[in-house]
Write an enzyme that holds these catalytic residues in place. Sequence first.
Site, PDB file in Angstrom:
ATOM      1  CB  SER A  66      21.687   6.365  12.657  1.00 48.96           C
ATOM      2  OG  SER A  66      21.813   5.005  13.011  1.00 48.96           O
ATOM      3  CG  ASP A 147      26.147   5.951  19.182  1.00 50.27           C
ATOM      4  OD1 ASP A 147      25.503   4.903  19.411  1.00 50.27           O
ATOM      5  OD2 ASP A 147      25.993   6.635  18.164  1.00 50.27           O
ATOM      6  CG  HIS A 179      22.515   6.189  17.886  1.00 41.21           C
ATOM      7  ND1 HIS A 179      23.613   6.167  17.060  1.00 41.21           N
ATOM      8  CD2 HIS A 179      21.455   5.944  17.088  1.00 41.21           C
ATOM      9  CE1 HIS A 179      23.235   5.910  15.814  1.00 41.21           C
ATOM     10  NE2 HIS A 179      21.928   5.774  15.809  1.00 41.21           N
TER      11      HIS A 179
END
Length: 194
Positions: A66, A147, A179
């Site tokens: 991320s 995601d 994700h």
Amino acid sequence: TSQWFADQGFAVVVAAGRGTPGRSPAWEKAVHHDFTLTLDDQVDALQDLAGSHPLDLSRVAIRGWSYGGYLAALAVLRRPDVFHAGIAGAPVTDWRLYDTHYTERYLGDPAEHPEVYARSSLVTPDGGLSEPAGTHRPLMIVHGLADDNVVAAHTLRLSSALLAAGRPHEVLPLSGVTHMTPQEQVAENLLLLQ
């Protein structure tokens, strides 16, 4: 995860740079209009630690997911003198594509501050794509195709920009993965691959 990497013989450094919540409001707000400061903090932490521990600074890799994936890609693109390989999981590559609630709190309105977004982007010439030949570092980009937080378009744009710039890299798309890769077997195999 850090212990697993240490058990494999790697020295693991985890540094909470500027912008990380929980330290102070000033620390969290220090990245106002410049996410790239977080890379400087990683370099400083690594170099400080190498001053007191026997680290091999000629073999430094960085990995993250991320925002950490953004940071890992940023590291090998902008600081190949420090980082020799990177694994970027679900990276935000163009902050104009990410949630405005998060991004505009730090970078402001993209219409009012396009230079701020360009500086923090991985897919513009400012992103490190124009480095001279010979400074390219291995980069693996991993992204779950399901995601819904950092959509796969981020990885596709980065891969396209890297290809256009002649930068070798690998892309690992994960079908059905969201994700944070909650599937235990996928997560384990990803660690082994890294």
